[in-house]
Design an enzyme around this catalytic site. Sequence first.
Site, PDB file in Angstrom:
ATOM      1  N   SER A 196      40.592  34.672  41.957  1.00 33.55           N
ATOM      2  CA  SER A 196      40.321  33.232  42.033  1.00 33.55           C
ATOM      3  C   SER A 196      41.380  32.518  42.845  1.00 33.55           C
ATOM      4  O   SER A 196      41.161  31.408  43.307  1.00 33.55           O
ATOM      5  CB  SER A 196      40.331  32.615  40.633  1.00 33.55           C
ATOM      6  OG  SER A 196      39.438  33.271  39.791  1.00 33.55           O
TER       7      SER A 196
ATOM      8  N   HIS B 236      34.228  36.098  45.751  1.00 34.56           N
ATOM      9  CA  HIS B 236      34.563  35.332  44.553  1.00 34.56           C
ATOM     10  C   HIS B 236      33.303  34.790  43.881  1.00 34.56           C
ATOM     11  O   HIS B 236      32.703  33.810  44.341  1.00 34.56           O
ATOM     12  CB  HIS B 236      35.522  34.184  44.941  1.00 34.56           C
ATOM     13  CG  HIS B 236      36.016  33.412  43.771  1.00 34.56           C
ATOM     14  ND1 HIS B 236      36.095  32.046  43.758  1.00 34.56           N
ATOM     15  CD2 HIS B 236      36.429  33.812  42.539  1.00 34.56           C
ATOM     16  CE1 HIS B 236      36.549  31.647  42.584  1.00 34.56           C
ATOM     17  NE2 HIS B 236      36.753  32.700  41.840  1.00 34.56           N
TER      18      HIS B 236
ATOM     19  N   GLU C 180      32.015  32.773  47.017  1.00 34.31           N
ATOM     20  CA  GLU C 180      32.896  32.462  48.142  1.00 34.31           C
ATOM     21  C   GLU C 180      33.283  33.787  48.804  1.00 34.31           C
ATOM     22  O   GLU C 180      33.839  34.668  48.148  1.00 34.31           O
ATOM     23  CB  GLU C 180      34.148  31.711  47.668  1.00 34.31           C
ATOM     24  CG  GLU C 180      33.862  30.276  47.224  1.00 34.31           C
ATOM     25  CD  GLU C 180      35.099  29.565  46.658  1.00 34.31           C
ATOM     26  OE1 GLU C 180      35.256  28.371  46.925  1.00 34.31           O
ATOM     27  OE2 GLU C 180      35.892  30.202  45.933  1.00 34.31           O
TER      28      GLU C 180
ATOM     29  N   ASN D  54      38.142  26.468  43.215  1.00 36.17           N
ATOM     30  CA  ASN D  54      39.225  26.483  42.224  1.00 36.17           C
ATOM     31  C   ASN D  54      40.325  25.490  42.535  1.00 36.17           C
ATOM     32  O   ASN D  54      41.000  24.998  41.629  1.00 36.17           O
ATOM     33  CB  ASN D  54      39.801  27.891  42.093  1.00 36.17           C
ATOM     34  CG  ASN D  54      39.228  28.588  40.879  1.00 36.17           C
ATOM     35  OD1 ASN D  54      39.439  28.138  39.759  1.00 36.17           O
ATOM     36  ND2 ASN D  54      38.475  29.632  41.090  1.00 36.17           N
TER      37      ASN D  54
HETATM   38  N1  LIG Z   1      36.938  34.023  34.077  1.00 39.46           N
HETATM   39  C1  LIG Z   1      36.410  33.353  35.089  1.00 39.46           C
HETATM   40  O1  LIG Z   1      35.755  32.322  34.894  1.00 39.46           O
HETATM   41  C2  LIG Z   1      36.587  33.857  36.503  1.00 39.46           C
HETATM   42  C3  LIG Z   1      35.764  33.334  37.511  1.00 39.46           C
HETATM   43  C4  LIG Z   1      35.885  33.831  38.813  1.00 39.46           C
HETATM   44  C5  LIG Z   1      36.842  34.799  39.093  1.00 39.46           C
HETATM   45  N2  LIG Z   1      37.648  35.258  38.092  1.00 39.46           N
HETATM   46  C6  LIG Z   1      38.619  36.315  38.445  1.00 39.46           C
HETATM   47  O2  LIG Z   1      38.071  37.566  38.057  1.00 39.46           O
HETATM   48  C7  LIG Z   1      39.103  38.458  37.651  1.00 39.46           C
HETATM   49  C8  LIG Z   1      38.842  38.911  36.228  1.00 39.46           C
HETATM   50  O3  LIG Z   1      38.768  37.792  35.373  1.00 39.46           O
HETATM   51  P1  LIG Z   1      38.037  37.893  33.952  1.00 39.46           P
HETATM   52  O4  LIG Z   1      37.929  36.506  33.444  1.00 39.46           O
HETATM   53  O5  LIG Z   1      36.808  38.735  34.045  1.00 39.46           O
HETATM   54  O6  LIG Z   1      39.168  38.657  33.118  1.00 39.46           O
HETATM   55  P2  LIG Z   1      39.040  39.371  31.686  1.00 39.46           P
HETATM   56  O7  LIG Z   1      40.371  39.234  31.058  1.00 39.46           O
HETATM   57  O8  LIG Z   1      37.851  38.879  30.930  1.00 39.46           O
HETATM   58  O9  LIG Z   1      38.751  40.885  32.073  1.00 39.46           O
HETATM   59  C9  LIG Z   1      39.636  41.675  32.825  1.00 39.46           C
HETATM   60  C10 LIG Z   1      39.390  43.132  32.466  1.00 39.46           C
HETATM   61  O10 LIG Z   1      40.116  43.946  33.381  1.00 39.46           O
HETATM   62  C11 LIG Z   1      40.544  45.079  32.679  1.00 39.46           C
HETATM   63  N3  LIG Z   1      41.636  45.687  33.426  1.00 39.46           N
HETATM   64  C12 LIG Z   1      42.898  45.235  33.567  1.00 39.46           C
HETATM   65  N4  LIG Z   1      43.589  46.062  34.386  1.00 39.46           N
HETATM   66  C13 LIG Z   1      42.732  47.037  34.772  1.00 39.46           C
HETATM   67  C14 LIG Z   1      42.824  48.177  35.614  1.00 39.46           C
HETATM   68  N5  LIG Z   1      43.967  48.473  36.244  1.00 39.46           N
HETATM   69  N6  LIG Z   1      41.744  48.952  35.786  1.00 39.46           N
HETATM   70  C15 LIG Z   1      40.573  48.623  35.160  1.00 39.46           C
HETATM   71  N7  LIG Z   1      40.412  47.574  34.342  1.00 39.46           N
HETATM   72  C16 LIG Z   1      41.488  46.805  34.160  1.00 39.46           C
HETATM   73  C17 LIG Z   1      40.949  44.592  31.307  1.00 39.46           C
HETATM   74  O11 LIG Z   1      40.882  45.628  30.359  1.00 39.46           O
HETATM   75  C18 LIG Z   1      39.885  43.505  31.059  1.00 39.46           C
HETATM   76  O12 LIG Z   1      38.813  43.996  30.309  1.00 39.46           O
HETATM   77  C19 LIG Z   1      40.419  37.681  37.834  1.00 39.46           C
HETATM   78  O13 LIG Z   1      40.944  37.996  39.092  1.00 39.46           O
HETATM   79  C20 LIG Z   1      39.967  36.218  37.774  1.00 39.46           C
HETATM   80  O14 LIG Z   1      40.829  35.355  38.478  1.00 39.46           O
HETATM   81  C21 LIG Z   1      37.532  34.829  36.805  1.00 39.46           C
END
Ligand SMILES: NC(=O)c1ccc[n+]([C@@H]2O[C@H](COP(=O)([O-])OP(=O)(O)OC[C@H]3O[C@@H](n4cnc5c(N)ncnc54)[C@H](O)[C@@H]3O)[C@@H](O)[C@H]2O)c1
Length: 286
Positions: A122, A143, A155, A193
């Site tokens: 993000s 994204h 994005e 964002n």
């Molecule tokens: N939450 C949102 O609304 C949102 C929206 C758009 C983008 N993002 C981006 O998406 C990404 C993930 O966010 P999220 O909200 O899904 O996070 P989350 O915390 O819900 O999930 C992340 C997952 O990644 C796993 N993980 C961590 N390290 C790992 C590795 N080395 N190998 C495999 N799995 C691993 C963890 O176990 C966890 O289950 C981030 O970069 C975030 O900025 C989030």
Amino acid sequence: MIKIDQINTIAVCGAGTMGAGIAQVAAMAGYRTVLFDLQQVVLDNSKQQIIRQLETAVAKGKLAVDQQTVILERIQFTNDVKDCVAELIIEAIVEKITVKTGLFNELAAINSHETIFATNTSSLAVSAIAAGILHPERVAGMHFFNPAPVMKLVEIVQGIQTSLQVVELLYALSLKLGKTPVNVKDTPGFIVNRVARHYYLEAMKVAEDGVADYKATDRLLESAGFRMGPFALMDLIGNDVNLAVTQSLYDSFDKAPRFTPNRLQIERVQQGALGKKSGKGFYNYG
Ligand SMILES: NC(=O)c1ccc[n+]([C@@H]2O[C@H](COP(=O)([O-])OP(=O)(O)OC[C@H]3O[C@@H](n4cnc5c(N)ncnc54)[C@H](O)[C@@H]3O)[C@@H](O)[C@H]2O)c1
């Protein structure tokens, strides 16, 4: 350079809030999908979540009943990184650059040098992620928005090294996934964002100043036409993820006061009140 019709398998790394939704989108569009996470409990939850979503789609008449099993069978749920062999890898893991580049490098070693690496970051610089990977021209930002199966926008981020062909391929692929892609520059927080940061930060300032409580602010913003109020939305995003994004923008903009992380956000993360995913955030979830 790989062509779009050569993409058969999409590996999604991270089965949390975003990864589960992205895997569902890929499988629904007909791709063999690998969904990888280190935590078995997260994988189990993601499977249950996808099953529920498909059942709802069937109940609403948006999906044929026989498609439900077909789509689910396209997804391989795994905690073994070696299963992530694909033409396209989309990572949705923790918002930390060293962890993301570490995973991409591990996967680069077991995949073809033509495999495309897309990050769902993000707020981190796609160019900085690409810089640490062999053949950085195949690394780009893709994204998605939360919830990924519902939100249309994607994005597409071109880093300094990203080749134009990769950007064009991801744009075309997003259309095949039923999404609305938009090409954006590799600037902190991209567009959505960066703008939305103030939706969250100012709402927390309002609460801190005692102007209105969470519920009142959410109700007002929703009445004004926003789909979700800022506090409900922060809980949906995850307070840990949202704080990481705020911190990343704050650092990238030379500690500009307008991006200063808020105390309410920091406290929630310290308390483990991460939002919906942990059962408690600004609100409680049953
Ligand atoms: N939450 C949102 O609304 C949102 C929206 C758009 C983008 N993002 C981006 O998406 C990404 C993930 O966010 P999220 O909200 O899904 O996070 P989350 O915390 O819900 O999930 C992340 C997952 O990644 C796993 N993980 C961590 N390290 C790992 C590795 N080395 N190998 C495999 N799995 C691993 C963890 O176990 C966890 O289950 C981030 O970069 C975030 O900025 C989030």
